[in-house]
Write a protein that holds these residues in place. Sequence first.
Motif, short mmCIF file in Angstrom:
data_model
loop_
_atom_site.label_atom_id
_atom_site.label_comp_id
_atom_site.label_asym_id
_atom_site.label_seq_id
_atom_site.Cartn_x
_atom_site.Cartn_y
_atom_site.Cartn_z
N GLN A 1 23.24 -48.57 -130.96
CA GLN A 1 23.87 -47.62 -130.05
C GLN A 1 24.54 -48.37 -128.90
O GLN A 1 23.91 -49.17 -128.21
CB GLN A 1 22.85 -46.63 -129.49
CG GLN A 1 23.47 -45.52 -128.67
CD GLN A 1 22.45 -44.48 -128.26
OE1 GLN A 1 21.35 -44.82 -127.88
NE2 GLN A 1 22.81 -43.22 -128.36
N ILE A 2 25.83 -48.07 -128.69
CA ILE A 2 26.57 -48.68 -127.59
C ILE A 2 26.06 -48.12 -126.27
O ILE A 2 25.83 -46.91 -126.14
CB ILE A 2 28.08 -48.39 -127.74
CG1 ILE A 2 28.59 -49.03 -129.04
CG2 ILE A 2 28.87 -48.92 -126.56
CD1 ILE A 2 28.47 -50.53 -129.09
N PRO A 3 25.84 -48.95 -125.26
CA PRO A 3 25.42 -48.43 -123.95
C PRO A 3 26.47 -47.48 -123.39
O PRO A 3 27.63 -47.47 -123.81
CB PRO A 3 25.29 -49.70 -123.10
CG PRO A 3 25.11 -50.81 -124.07
CD PRO A 3 25.90 -50.41 -125.28
N PRO A 4 26.10 -46.66 -122.40
CA PRO A 4 27.07 -45.74 -121.81
C PRO A 4 28.24 -46.48 -121.17
O PRO A 4 28.10 -47.64 -120.75
CB PRO A 4 26.25 -44.97 -120.76
CG PRO A 4 25.04 -45.81 -120.52
CD PRO A 4 24.76 -46.53 -121.80
N MET A 5 29.38 -45.80 -121.10
CA MET A 5 30.61 -46.45 -120.65
C MET A 5 30.50 -46.99 -119.22
O MET A 5 31.13 -48.00 -118.89
CB MET A 5 31.77 -45.47 -120.75
CG MET A 5 32.15 -45.11 -122.18
SD MET A 5 32.78 -46.53 -123.11
CE MET A 5 33.04 -45.79 -124.73
N TYR A 6 29.70 -46.35 -118.37
CA TYR A 6 29.61 -46.84 -117.00
C TYR A 6 29.04 -48.25 -116.96
O TYR A 6 29.41 -49.07 -116.10
CB TYR A 6 28.76 -45.90 -116.15
CG TYR A 6 27.27 -45.94 -116.39
CD1 TYR A 6 26.47 -46.92 -115.78
CD2 TYR A 6 26.65 -45.03 -117.22
CE1 TYR A 6 25.10 -46.98 -116.01
CE2 TYR A 6 25.28 -45.07 -117.46
CZ TYR A 6 24.52 -46.05 -116.85
OH TYR A 6 23.17 -46.10 -117.08
N ALA A 7 28.13 -48.58 -117.92
CA ALA A 7 27.53 -49.90 -117.94
C ALA A 7 28.53 -50.96 -118.39
O ALA A 7 28.35 -52.15 -118.11
CB ALA A 7 26.32 -49.91 -118.87
N LEU A 8 29.59 -50.55 -119.05
CA LEU A 8 30.63 -51.49 -119.48
C LEU A 8 31.71 -51.69 -118.43
O LEU A 8 32.23 -52.80 -118.27
CB LEU A 8 31.28 -50.98 -120.77
CG LEU A 8 30.39 -50.87 -122.01
CD1 LEU A 8 31.09 -50.03 -123.07
CD2 LEU A 8 30.06 -52.24 -122.56
N TYR A 9 32.06 -50.61 -117.71
CA TYR A 9 33.31 -50.66 -116.93
C TYR A 9 33.17 -50.36 -115.45
O TYR A 9 34.14 -50.52 -114.71
CB TYR A 9 34.31 -49.66 -117.53
CG TYR A 9 34.61 -49.90 -118.98
CD1 TYR A 9 35.27 -51.07 -119.39
CD2 TYR A 9 34.25 -48.98 -119.95
CE1 TYR A 9 35.55 -51.29 -120.73
CE2 TYR A 9 34.53 -49.20 -121.29
CZ TYR A 9 35.19 -50.35 -121.68
OH TYR A 9 35.47 -50.57 -122.99
#
Length: 695
Positions: free
Chosen positions: A409-417
């Motif tokens: 599962q990909i982490p939530p977008m906030y954790a990426l950007y």
Amino acid sequence: LEVITGTFNAEYGRAMSGVVNAVTKDGGQSYHGAFSADLANYLTSNNDIFIGLKNSDIDRNQDYKFQLSGPLLTRRLSFFANYSLQDYKNHLNGIRRFNVTDFSNFQAETPSDWISEQTGDSAYVPMNNSKNISFLGKLTSNFSRNAKLSLLYSRNDDEWHNYDHGFKYNPDGRATSYRETDMYSLQFNHMLSSKAFYEIKLSYIDNFTGYYVFPDPLDPRYVHDRFLYNDGPGFYTGGQQKNHVSRTMKDYNAKLDLSWQLNKHHSLKSGFLFTQHDLDNNSVEIRNLYYGTDLEFFFYEPVILLDSSIYSDIYRVKPLEFSAYVQDKIEYDEMVVNVGLRYDYFYANSVYPSERRNPANQLSFPDNPEKMSTYPKVDPQTQISPRLGLAYQLSDVALLHFSYGHFFQIPPMYALYDNHSFQIAPNDYETTMGDAQIKAEKTVQYELGVWQQILPGMGVEVALFYRDIYDLLSAKVVSTFNQIEYGLYSNKDYGNAKGLELKYDFVSGRFSTHVNYTLQFTRGNADNPRFTFDRAGDNRDPIPTLIPMSWDQRHTFNATVGYNAAKYGVTATGYFNSGTPYTWSPLQENLLARVNLLPNNAKQPGQYSIDLAAYYNVPLTNNFDLRFTLSVFNLFDRLNEVAVNSQTGRAYTAIVMPSDLAAHRSNFNDYYDRVRNPSMYSAPRYVKLGMGISF
């Protein structure tokens, strides 16, 4: 509606614990429709806690639904449409004692010198209310015996508030949450033969989420920050929340699935999914144009700063995902084996700073270029996930099953950007930053169970499960070259879960009983992604061992008993959930305060309730039926504690010291008003009456 928990086949991805499949209805060859209206209210004896509730408000919550389906122009084309409107005031109210432009100041020693403008109308205002509108329309064409084409459109328009105790007397100062989702889907099913078929699905999803007081961040109705005052009474006596979030996520999806019954023993299924994301994020803090000048206190004009500021996070990114799978269902007389393999690919399509100690080059090192950041592209991530399921028939009335799988599962977008400009605030532990390089979270799960029929219609199932969770989202501490410490999202954490599940089912004619009990232990080295970072900011050491997670619910018990006939029916469901962990914090005056207690060291009280549902059908004519429904949630009006005070371990309480009472300055409330937060309890008794007509 299909709910799949535990381990699941290779065709399902992007999830670590469960999958929900929803299949929409098609229109038929005759016209059918339904309309229903439900009115609901809270009937409670705890009106001192849940203020503003009246037994006479039978329409406090309203729910309307309309449905129509049938042929369209030709027998090969049909339609299905559904519309729903829900307007809920819900059970938590505030009092409009203050308007957003009221000013207060309780700093003076004598009450006669206090300033407190109270221009509100003192009306009760719903503070956890919501309004939800949904529409679904579907056209289905059976243009041949072997092929079907469906076009679907759905829209969901949601608006809601979360209760904020600090705004109890100034409810108009709260921001509102918004969500608007439009989905377009084209689906094609084709039977190649009696043993093989494929399905193609193209879809587009446009999802908007917002959080703000006014849609325009420069709206002149925003007021000066000096009105947002809460020192003394403990509540905001004016002012507004100034965070403004506007985020749009567009997804373009293409999916293909092929099923083939190869022979008597093998059923193959394979497919792929491609998703192109388009994320447009605008998260800003509304500032005063005159901030930092001599005119700051006297004038106010809302302004937002550029993305190069720490007060704005504005970016647009286009990550993409691809997955493919193949699985085989192998069937023999006494055994069924599901074996599969899944491939996942994710590309964040972004850059990262090469020097995390100087991520935005806010520090200049002309003589040391190695201390300056460049911004290379991130590498894509891939994972291979094996899945295995086995069911073995021990006898005609017993079945053994085992399953094993890897999940991605990909982490939530906030954790990426988040903090896409890589700016660091001037103070320690004030900044957290996303990292487009972080890895996906991974779960390895095992499950073993046995089902046994006791009598015809009666069965018992026992299952043991264990789950390792790797690369959990965390925030590590990074120190810049000028010794400013900030948080960077990473994959430092680990967790596991293990437990036992018991199920009992009994169905005899119109009578049914279902009982479910789960015993579970959940451990990890961090309770949430910011856990380690926040502890470091409070000068506390990292956790050296695994601790219970905040969702570590030891015992869960549900029992349902129902009697359901064609004309009438009634069902009762009882729930018991043992308390989840919280961190007990002793008084500083107590010697125990010197002990380094681990987090989540105590348990909240358990929760239990009983719900009731009943219906009665009245045939009106050959084509029309009338249906009356009754639903009662929390039948016995139980005050279940969903949050507790960290010192007392109970809701709605606190250890109040004389110094606390002396520091409280207010001409409209007392100190205990701060402590008595009604959202620490679950909703009181809720009664819903409904009537519907179908044809």
